[in-house]
Scaffold this motif. Sequence first.
Motif, mmCIF file in Angstrom:
data_model
loop_
_atom_site.group_PDB
_atom_site.id
_atom_site.type_symbol
_atom_site.label_atom_id
_atom_site.label_comp_id
_atom_site.label_asym_id
_atom_site.label_seq_id
_atom_site.Cartn_x
_atom_site.Cartn_y
_atom_site.Cartn_z
ATOM 1 N N GLY A 118 -1.020 31.848 48.399
ATOM 2 C CA GLY A 118 -0.874 32.018 46.960
ATOM 3 C C GLY A 118 0.388 32.781 46.648
ATOM 4 O O GLY A 118 1.343 32.795 47.440
ATOM 5 N N GLU A 119 0.415 33.461 45.503
ATOM 6 C CA GLU A 119 1.586 34.190 45.055
ATOM 7 C C GLU A 119 1.368 35.695 45.156
ATOM 8 O O GLU A 119 0.258 36.185 44.989
ATOM 9 C CB GLU A 119 1.911 33.828 43.603
ATOM 10 N N ILE A 120 2.460 36.399 45.405
ATOM 11 C CA ILE A 120 2.462 37.855 45.467
ATOM 12 C C ILE A 120 3.621 38.354 44.622
ATOM 13 O O ILE A 120 4.705 37.754 44.629
ATOM 14 C CB ILE A 120 2.567 38.364 46.922
ATOM 15 N N LEU A 121 3.394 39.435 43.882
ATOM 16 C CA LEU A 121 4.445 39.978 43.041
ATOM 17 C C LEU A 121 5.235 41.033 43.817
ATOM 18 O O LEU A 121 4.718 42.111 44.136
ATOM 19 C CB LEU A 121 3.855 40.591 41.768
ATOM 20 N N VAL A 122 6.459 40.706 44.148
ATOM 21 C CA VAL A 122 7.382 41.617 44.821
ATOM 22 C C VAL A 122 8.063 42.484 43.755
ATOM 23 O O VAL A 122 8.485 41.957 42.720
ATOM 24 C CB VAL A 122 8.417 40.787 45.612
ATOM 25 N N PRO A 123 8.121 43.838 43.921
ATOM 26 C CA PRO A 123 7.983 44.586 45.152
ATOM 27 C C PRO A 123 6.717 45.438 45.257
ATOM 28 O O PRO A 123 6.813 46.653 45.505
ATOM 29 C CB PRO A 123 9.213 45.486 45.097
ATOM 30 N N PHE A 124 5.555 44.875 45.117
ATOM 31 C CA PHE A 124 4.322 45.643 45.257
ATOM 32 C C PHE A 124 3.626 45.264 46.560
ATOM 33 O O PHE A 124 3.487 44.077 46.873
ATOM 34 C CB PHE A 124 3.402 45.397 44.066
ATOM 35 N N ALA A 125 3.194 46.281 47.325
ATOM 36 C CA ALA A 125 2.539 46.048 48.612
ATOM 37 C C ALA A 125 1.310 45.169 48.447
ATOM 38 O O ALA A 125 0.618 45.223 47.427
ATOM 39 C CB ALA A 125 2.151 47.379 49.254
ATOM 40 N N VAL A 126 1.008 44.386 49.474
ATOM 41 C CA VAL A 126 -0.049 43.378 49.380
ATOM 42 C C VAL A 126 -1.414 43.998 49.098
ATOM 43 O O VAL A 126 -2.281 43.368 48.483
ATOM 44 C CB VAL A 126 -0.073 42.512 50.662
ATOM 45 N N GLU A 127 -1.631 45.247 49.499
ATOM 46 C CA GLU A 127 -2.913 45.904 49.249
ATOM 47 C C GLU A 127 -3.068 46.374 47.808
ATOM 48 O O GLU A 127 -4.169 46.718 47.379
ATOM 49 C CB GLU A 127 -3.082 47.113 50.178
ATOM 50 N N SER A 128 -1.989 46.430 47.064
ATOM 51 C CA SER A 128 -2.021 47.003 45.717
ATOM 52 C C SER A 128 -2.558 46.012 44.696
ATOM 53 O O SER A 128 -2.491 44.791 44.879
ATOM 54 C CB SER A 128 -0.616 47.439 45.308
ATOM 55 N N ALA A 129 -3.045 46.556 43.582
ATOM 56 C CA ALA A 129 -3.512 45.704 42.489
ATOM 57 C C ALA A 129 -2.364 44.922 41.859
ATOM 58 O O ALA A 129 -2.501 43.738 41.530
ATOM 59 C CB ALA A 129 -4.210 46.548 41.430
ATOM 60 N N LEU A 130 -1.206 45.567 41.705
ATOM 61 C CA LEU A 130 -0.099 44.921 41.008
ATOM 62 C C LEU A 130 0.559 43.808 41.819
ATOM 63 O O LEU A 130 1.328 43.019 41.267
ATOM 64 C CB LEU A 130 0.943 45.965 40.594
ATOM 65 N N SER A 131 0.269 43.745 43.099
ATOM 66 C CA SER A 131 0.764 42.605 43.878
ATOM 67 C C SER A 131 0.096 41.314 43.447
ATOM 68 O O SER A 131 0.595 40.219 43.695
ATOM 69 C CB SER A 131 0.526 42.833 45.368
ATOM 70 N N GLY A 132 -1.085 41.454 42.800
ATOM 71 C CA GLY A 132 -1.882 40.286 42.452
ATOM 72 C C GLY A 132 -2.742 39.795 43.589
ATOM 73 O O GLY A 132 -3.477 38.813 43.457
ATOM 74 N N VAL A 133 -2.688 40.492 44.740
ATOM 75 C CA VAL A 133 -3.423 40.056 45.935
ATOM 76 C C VAL A 133 -4.549 41.033 46.267
ATOM 77 O O VAL A 133 -5.720 40.676 46.274
ATOM 78 C CB VAL A 133 -2.468 39.902 47.143
ATOM 79 N N GLY A 134 -4.198 42.288 46.573
ATOM 80 C CA GLY A 134 -5.207 43.303 46.864
ATOM 81 C C GLY A 134 -5.955 43.072 48.159
ATOM 82 O O GLY A 134 -7.157 43.307 48.232
ATOM 83 N N GLU A 135 -5.251 42.635 49.221
ATOM 84 C CA GLU A 135 -5.886 42.367 50.512
ATOM 85 C C GLU A 135 -5.287 43.248 51.597
ATOM 86 O O GLU A 135 -4.123 43.645 51.531
ATOM 87 C CB GLU A 135 -5.711 40.894 50.904
ATOM 88 N N ARG A 136 -6.085 43.546 52.628
ATOM 89 C CA ARG A 136 -5.626 44.303 53.791
ATOM 90 C C ARG A 136 -5.041 43.359 54.836
ATOM 91 O O ARG A 136 -5.369 42.171 54.872
ATOM 92 C CB ARG A 136 -6.785 45.088 54.405
#
Length: 610
Positions: free
Chosen positions: A84-102
């Motif tokens: 899927g998509e991830i919002l850079v520059p937010f870490a993948v675990e963060s809410a603002l990345s749009g992902v929130g996964e470890r």
Amino acid sequence: MKKSLLLGAGLLLAQSFVWAQDGNWKPAEGKIMTSWAEEVDPANVHQEYPRPQLVREDNWQNLNGLWQYKIQAKGEEAPSSFDGEILVPFAVESALSGVGERVGAEKELWYKTTFDAKKSSRERVLLHFGAVDWEAEVFVNGQSVGIHKGGYAPFSFDITDALEGRKDNELVVRVWDPSNDGPQPRGKQIKNPHGIWYTPVTGIWQTVWTENVPTSYIANTKNTPDVDAGTLTVETEIENAESGQMVQVKAFADGQVVAEEKVEAGQPAVLHIDNPQLWEPGNPFLYDLEVSLVKGNRVVDATESYAAMRKVSMELDENGVQRMLVNDKFIFQYGPLDQGWWPDGLYTAPNEEALLFDIVKTQEMGFNMIRKHVKVEPARWYYHCDRLGMLVWQDMPSGDMGNQWNPRPGIVGVGTERDRTPESEQIFRNEWKEIMDDFHNFPSIIVWVPFNEAWGQFKTEEIVKWTMDYDPSRLVNGASGGNFFPVGQIMDLHNYPEPAMPNPKFFGKDMVITLGEFGGLGLPVEGHTWQEKDNWGYQSFKSVEDLENRYAEMMSSLAKLIPRGLSAAVYTQTTDVEVETNGLMTYDRKVIKLTPEFLKKVHEQLYDAR
């Protein structure tokens, strides 16, 4: 230097960035958010010029935005499809990345996007990353252009030879971050967050950008003031230097040239500044710099920067106790422990306004210093401290922990040093040097802190002596509240909750006496906590009134220590962080528990005490 570039919201260029997809991005759900999260726009995220100490106004391109991502087993080939998509520059675990996964040590995080490259035959294209945690391998059009290890310092690669055209160049990044399963510096990150240990941060967490430069260009500058001599030394690193090239450096005060020098490329320029205006809290005067690479009458490359005339030293007072001085004056330094975490962005502030907010509030509260705790911020954070006159103690992020520490309040802490592997030692040394190099030019940083509370502390005397020799323009706090050795310039006690100080008779003639952590007064605010219950503070209260009274008592006690030899103190902490509720503000910054007006008034006694 054009102030509009650095003081405003930032340089917003017409973007030629190609989004991965249009997609319907939204933050991952589950945790509290700051009010700035509502303003995050994938088409306009962290657009400010990211490198305020070496500015080229034109020919740069911000690549932040929606990229594709995939999490897969470590060691597998580059993916052909993505999750899927991830919002850079937010870490993948963060809410603002749009992902929130470890992710974890057994997996890798892959990114993919495309970008346009505007270049002429006489230009090189550099690809910059503000920070990626931890190991990043970068591919352009299928070609590996480099690997960087280290989660806190910026890095770049020359990607010119990998470009295939002006448009639709493919950028892929592979990231591996073992969190606390590895020996690398990681600060407070841990795979099973609890207590004072927080959510892992994996991947790109600062701005990604490209920059077009000439074949010969200014790659770096190092600005070092000498207040006693009235000089500012500017060293330049020139990439692909040619015979006959010179470096010209001009310093400006209020738009007027006050000093200039022209030297051969690679040689230091020593600028003599008459009657220098000194940088300090309350008078954060910055000299603008123009640094140009020239050949004959032709300007090959030109950059803008700034510097400050500022001196940090130590000296015995009339009672024979060492004092920490700024510009030869004793200023009691008092500030919060600032961890720089965000409930929605983790290591990354939602936007520039949020990044600035904590510094401004800290100053409004009557603090004159910030201890940046086991984290390194984006360059723009230090720039704001520079222009606002905020002193900074900069920690090295800790890692490879496990050794023991036994604090003895009022005297000393003793324990063991970590027996690190050669690989672990080298990782630490490389990243500490990289951090000191990359942030040397920020005058707000006045203290380096290589170790905290014996967390991974090793070869203390060697590391601290190296740090002192490598940057004699600042003081070195060898082991903040940790495993103490007779080395360094600062003796730093941690004591909770009461303010306390080491006995100067043991250290006063050789070391500055400081209180590196104390306080930790907790007040959970319903609706503004990371979790609904089981939140934690060193000493918890149920009302603002009780918290104010206790804090005021502590300030009275702290003021009495200053005439006895205390030079600085650090209160825990700026904001709540995850389950810790001992912040002056809530984690979402929506509630200021102790008002700036109250704090500023109660802090006045600290600066009057001598």
